[in-house]
Design a protein around this motif. Structure first.
Motif, short mmCIF file in Angstrom:
data_model
loop_
_atom_site.label_atom_id
_atom_site.label_comp_id
_atom_site.label_asym_id
_atom_site.label_seq_id
_atom_site.Cartn_x
_atom_site.Cartn_y
_atom_site.Cartn_z
N UNK A 225 2.98 1.84 4.68
CA UNK A 225 1.88 1.20 3.96
C UNK A 225 1.79 1.74 2.53
N UNK B 220 4.31 0.04 0.42
CA UNK B 220 3.88 -1.31 0.06
C UNK B 220 2.89 -1.26 -1.10
N UNK B 221 1.94 -0.31 -0.99
CA UNK B 221 0.90 -0.22 -2.04
C UNK B 221 1.49 0.27 -3.36
N UNK C 292 4.11 -0.67 -4.66
CA UNK C 292 4.90 -1.73 -5.31
C UNK C 292 4.10 -2.49 -6.36
N UNK D 175 1.15 -3.80 -6.21
CA UNK D 175 0.46 -4.98 -5.70
C UNK D 175 -0.86 -5.14 -6.43
N UNK E 21 -3.29 7.47 1.83
CA UNK E 21 -3.81 7.79 0.51
C UNK E 21 -3.08 9.01 -0.07
N UNK E 22 -2.86 10.02 0.78
CA UNK E 22 -2.16 11.22 0.31
C UNK E 22 -0.74 10.88 -0.10
N UNK F 52 -0.44 8.96 -3.35
CA UNK F 52 -0.53 9.84 -4.52
C UNK F 52 0.81 10.51 -4.78
N UNK F 53 1.51 10.90 -3.69
CA UNK F 53 2.82 11.51 -3.84
C UNK F 53 3.83 10.52 -4.42
N UNK G 15 3.80 9.86 -8.10
CA UNK G 15 4.32 10.93 -8.94
C UNK G 15 5.82 10.84 -9.18
N UNK H 157 17.71 3.51 -2.56
CA UNK H 157 16.54 4.02 -3.27
C UNK H 157 15.64 4.80 -2.33
N UNK I 251 5.09 16.15 0.18
CA UNK I 251 3.83 15.57 0.63
C UNK I 251 3.87 15.29 2.13
#
Lengths: 301, 330
Positions: free
Chosen positions: B120, B123-124, B126, B128, B206-207, B210-211, B214, B233, B245
């Motif tokens: 997930x 996906x986030x 990317x 979106x 969420x954690x 954030x990783x 970066x 990739x 992470x």
């Protein structure tokens, strides 16, 4: 990427079809992304909607087939009923009392300790700091029994004291760690200026340093609030009298009374909604600080 | 209402005592000739230092002592040597099933949960539209009180619950009866795992997000230039770059799994067949029921501590093989 391996067709054709297929590719993967995200969102939301919808049903609607997401007539009075069955106002006051005292003590003492670790050199500081971080790994169950016996020795079982006073001893190594990281980023000139102006350590701490780490303080406030609000084990062990129950124990007591003969799940879900609502409201109001508190350890540490 | 007053007095007394203690420590250390800076440092960390001694160091030693005794609170502890570890462990028929349940619960739910969270999060990442909205939504279950989550899933996974109703065509298709999740020994563990996945995967997402954010994009561009595809990739950039992470979430998740408590209290598991969570076993021996066995409960607590330490050590040891730290030189 695909264009790299394909043999070269005429130049113009390559350009258009290459960009075209890239676009299609990008679009397809975007569509798949959104479909997956929506599916995930449904998995998250349907149980929550079901919780709310159940809380608005009548008892006879609970097991009615086919299941319906929306009750025939929303039974808003379920919430009032729940409030009448048990002294919920009292439970709420208890929870708020415990949460506020524990949170206040935690934030103040953790900030003091973090400031000490971040800004003052003293023998053994680094070892003590590592020991402090090590206590994060410790399962609370190890200290639970002796701690219970200490409070029993002070005759404080069935009072709120064990749930609140411990906070004055800088509960929460994670909070100390997070605050220390923030204190470290503040330039020393800030304190030097305050000292030249004649401020002592405590004045510098309260009037200069604390305002500068406000985002971290709010992140901790949010974590500490939810932690204390949701704390179940400590009240379960220390509180015995119904009048002193925090909301969470009232939920537990009611869930114990659920049975096949009395499946009062509409009331149970109404109580669950009542208990979760303040936290959800806080989450929407202070989302930034939830995320900050959650991610700071992972990315900075 | 006088019980509020009572705690308020306790609270004020301890707070005042703490302030005085900090002041006295500072004064005494300065009189003894210590530098003001060092004295201030000690005074400031005093709340934690006292807390560590009173609420951590002493209790650890005390519980180690209790674990070698027979102690029912009302009579003084009686030394019984290793009895709690040997005799009780071999006689307690709920220990091994509970150990199995706790470990399997962690071993199964952690990798699945982390894989889902990473998926997930990717996906986030990317770009979106409305990342914030999705993130808010996915994190929501993790905000809801654990107890609320458990009650909700007890309802959803009831034998006439929503999940069984939705899945009933599937059950018909494969000719299976509706499972009564938390009652039937075979389905208790899957039920618990489904519940935990729903509850925590948002926080890890969420954690991890954030990783992922970066990771510098030029690394991906480099793979593209080399003609690498999506898998390359993921395998050579995303995974190594996000591994610290992942490591962090794995360690925290592992400790949390061993410490699982609420599900075992709110869901009545048969501790002899299904087993229950170890922490519930400790609680049951120490506090619930007529005769409290503080000694045995302490021994169980120590066994849990050893389990957590061994697992943490294993994960830390293995981290050299799969966790990549950018600043590190080999």
């Amino acid at each position: 990427m695909a264009t790299v391996s394909t043999p070269a067709p005429p130049k113009t054709a390559l350009r258009t079809s290459g960009i075209g297929s890239m676009k299609v590719r990008r679009m397809v993967s975007d569509v798949i992304t959104y479909i997956l995200l929506v599916l995930g969102a449904l998995v998250v939301l349907i149980p929550l909607l079901w919780m709310i919808s159940t809380s608005l049903k009548t008892e006879s609607e609970l097991f009615l087939l086919p299941l319906r997401l929306f009750p025939e007539v929303p039974q808003w009075h379920n919430y009032i009923d729940v409030w009448r069955i048990q002294p919920f106002t009292q439970f709420f006051m208890n929870t708020i009392f415990i949460t506020v005292l524990a949170m206040g003590g935690e934030i103040l003492t953790c900030a003091l300790v973090a400031y000490g670790f971040a800004r003052f050199r003293f023998p053994g500081r680094d070892i003590l700091f590592i020991i402090m971080l090590g206590t994060m790994m410790l399962p609370g169950i190890i200290t639970l029994i002796p701690t219970f016996l200490i409070w029993r020795g002070f005759e404080r079982i069935d009072t709120f004291t064990p749930l609140t006073v411990g906070a004055l001893f800088a509960w929460g190594p994670a909070y100390i760690f997070l605050l220390r990281q923030f204190f470290l980023t503040i330039p020393h000139e800030m304190e030097e200026a305050a000292t030249i102006d004649g401020a002592n350590t405590l004045q510098t701490f309260f009037y200069v340093m604390l305002p500068l780490v406000k985002p971290a303080l709010l992140a901790i406030a949010v974590l500490s609030f939810t932690g204390n609000w949701n704390n179940f084990q400590a009240p379960l062990i220390y509180i015995n009298t119904l009048q002193k129950y925090p909301v969470i124990l009232a939920l537990y007591a009611f869930s114990e009374s659920l049975s096949k003969e009395a499946p009062k799940w509409h009331y149970m879900m109404a109580m669950t909604v009542i208990m979760s609502l303040p936290i959800i409201a806080l989450y929407f109001a202070a989302q930034r600080y939830f995320i900050e508190g959650l991610t700071v350890g992972a990315v900075k540490g | 209402m006088d019980f509020y007053a009572r705690t308020l007095i306790d609270y004020a007394v301890v707070a005042l005592g703490m302030a005085i203690a900090m002041f006295v420590v500072f004064q005494v250390l300065v009189r003894l000739g210590m530098k003001r800076e060092a004295a201030t440092g000690y005074a400031l960390i005093l709340p934690w230092l006292l807390g560590f001694i009173i609420w951590t160091a002493y209790p650890i030693l005390a519980s180690l002592y209790y674990s070698f005794t027979n102690y029912n609170v009302f009579q003084p502890p009686k030394w019984v040597g290793l009895d709690n570890y040997i005799k009780w462990l071999t006689n307690d028929r709920s220990f091994w099933p509970s150990l199995r349940l706790t470990l399997l619960y962690g071993l199964i739910s952690l990798p699945i949960g982390l894989a889902l969270s990473l998926g997930v999060a990717m996906l986030l990442a990317r770009n979106v539209r409305g990342v914030g909205v999705w993130r808010t939504l996915y994190y929501l279950p993790a905000v809801i009180p654990a107890v609320a989550t458990i009650l909700l899933w007890r309802w959803l996974l009831g034998s006439e619950g929503l999940v069984n109703q939705i899945l009933s065509p599937v059950y018909n298709l494969i000719g299976m009866d509706k499972p009564s999740w938390f009652v039937d020994e075979r389905y208790a563990l899957p039920g618990l795992i489904i519940m935990s996945l729903w509850g925590v995967f948002g926080a890890n997402t969420v954690i991890l997000l954030a990783g992922l954010k970066n990771i510098p994009t030029h690394l991906y561009e480099a793979v593209e230039l080399d003609g690498g595809g999506a898998w390359a990739k993921f395998r050579h950039i995303t995974l190594p770059m996000v591994s610290p992470t992942l490591f962090y979430t794995l360690v925290l998740g592992m400790i949390a799994a061993v410490k699982t408590f609420e599900p075992g209290i709110f869901i009545k598991l048969n501790s002899l067949t299904t087993g229950t969570f170890l922490q519930v076993l400790v609680y049951g021996n120490a506090f619930a029921g007529g005769n409290s066995r503080m000694g045995y409960a302490s021994a169980l607590g120590w066994i849990m501590l050893v389990i957590i330490m061994v697992l943490t050590l294993l994960v830390f040891r293995s981290s050299a093989l799969w966790v990549y730290y950018e600043g590190e030189r080999k």
